[in-house]
Design a protein around this motif. Structure first.
Motif, short mmCIF file in Angstrom:
data_model
loop_
_atom_site.label_atom_id
_atom_site.label_comp_id
_atom_site.label_asym_id
_atom_site.label_seq_id
_atom_site.Cartn_x
_atom_site.Cartn_y
_atom_site.Cartn_z
N ILE A 237 -0.77 23.50 -0.88
CA ILE A 237 -0.94 22.05 -0.91
C ILE A 237 0.24 21.38 -1.59
N GLY A 238 0.80 22.03 -2.60
CA GLY A 238 1.98 21.47 -3.24
C GLY A 238 3.18 21.40 -2.32
N GLY A 239 3.22 22.23 -1.30
CA GLY A 239 4.33 22.23 -0.36
C GLY A 239 4.15 21.30 0.83
N LEU A 240 2.98 20.70 0.95
CA LEU A 240 2.74 19.77 2.06
C LEU A 240 3.45 18.44 1.83
N PRO A 241 3.75 17.71 2.90
CA PRO A 241 4.29 16.37 2.71
C PRO A 241 3.30 15.51 1.94
N TYR A 242 3.78 14.75 1.01
CA TYR A 242 2.97 13.88 0.16
C TYR A 242 1.96 14.69 -0.67
N HIS A 243 2.18 15.98 -0.81
CA HIS A 243 1.35 16.89 -1.61
C HIS A 243 -0.13 16.84 -1.22
N GLY A 244 -0.38 16.78 0.06
CA GLY A 244 -1.74 16.83 0.58
C GLY A 244 -2.47 15.50 0.58
N VAL A 245 -1.82 14.43 0.14
CA VAL A 245 -2.45 13.11 0.17
C VAL A 245 -2.30 12.56 1.58
N SER A 246 -3.37 12.05 2.14
CA SER A 246 -3.30 11.54 3.50
C SER A 246 -2.48 10.25 3.55
N ILE A 247 -1.83 10.02 4.67
CA ILE A 247 -0.99 8.84 4.84
C ILE A 247 -1.82 7.57 4.76
N ASN A 248 -3.03 7.59 5.32
CA ASN A 248 -3.83 6.36 5.30
C ASN A 248 -4.21 5.95 3.88
N THR A 249 -4.31 6.90 2.97
CA THR A 249 -4.56 6.56 1.57
C THR A 249 -3.37 5.83 0.97
N GLU A 250 -2.16 6.28 1.30
CA GLU A 250 -0.95 5.63 0.82
C GLU A 250 -0.82 4.22 1.40
N ILE A 251 -1.14 4.08 2.69
CA ILE A 251 -1.06 2.77 3.33
C ILE A 251 -2.08 1.81 2.70
N ALA A 252 -3.29 2.28 2.48
CA ALA A 252 -4.33 1.43 1.87
C ALA A 252 -3.93 1.00 0.46
N ALA A 253 -3.33 1.91 -0.30
CA ALA A 253 -2.89 1.55 -1.66
C ALA A 253 -1.77 0.51 -1.60
N TYR A 254 -0.86 0.64 -0.63
CA TYR A 254 0.22 -0.33 -0.48
C TYR A 254 -0.33 -1.70 -0.09
#
Length: 102
Positions: A69-86
């Motif tokens: 999971i540490g090696g995944l892009p964004y460390h396993g955090v889904s993109i939609n979570t990042e978009i919602a936070a933004y």
């Protein structure tokens, strides 16, 4: 594979080999648990079997939650979570349009 623990093979390629690996591992553990009581007591075989299972479980959890999971892009955090936070950080009057695909 052991040289690069963050590189995980495709599930489609391992799907055919996984049942055979499971059977081999389970039969080896079963052989060990059944063979130790012949030498010692039944409790010794059970303790060794439980210890082996705990070590295997611990290594798998460390590999998955630590290395993979540490090696995944964004460390396993889904993109939609990042978009919602933004979007939540934008001013109240801002209109947001999301375009999807597929």
């Amino acid at each position: 594979m052991l040289a690069r623990p963050t590189k995980v093979p495709s599930a489609s390629r391992t799907l055919g080999a996984a049942p055979f690996a499971y059977i081999l591992v389970a039969s080896g553990i079963w052989w060990l648990v059944r063979g130790i009581p012949a030498v010692g007591r039944l409790r010794t075989g059970s303790v060794v079997g439980a210890l082996l299972l705990a070590v295997i479980f611990g290594l798998n959890m460390e590999r998955y939650f630590g290395d993979y999971i540490g090696g995944l892009p964004y460390h396993g955090v889904s993109i939609n979570t990042e978009i919602a936070a933004y979007v939540d950080r934008l001013p109240d009057q801002t209109q947001v349009y999301l375009a999807g695909c597929c």
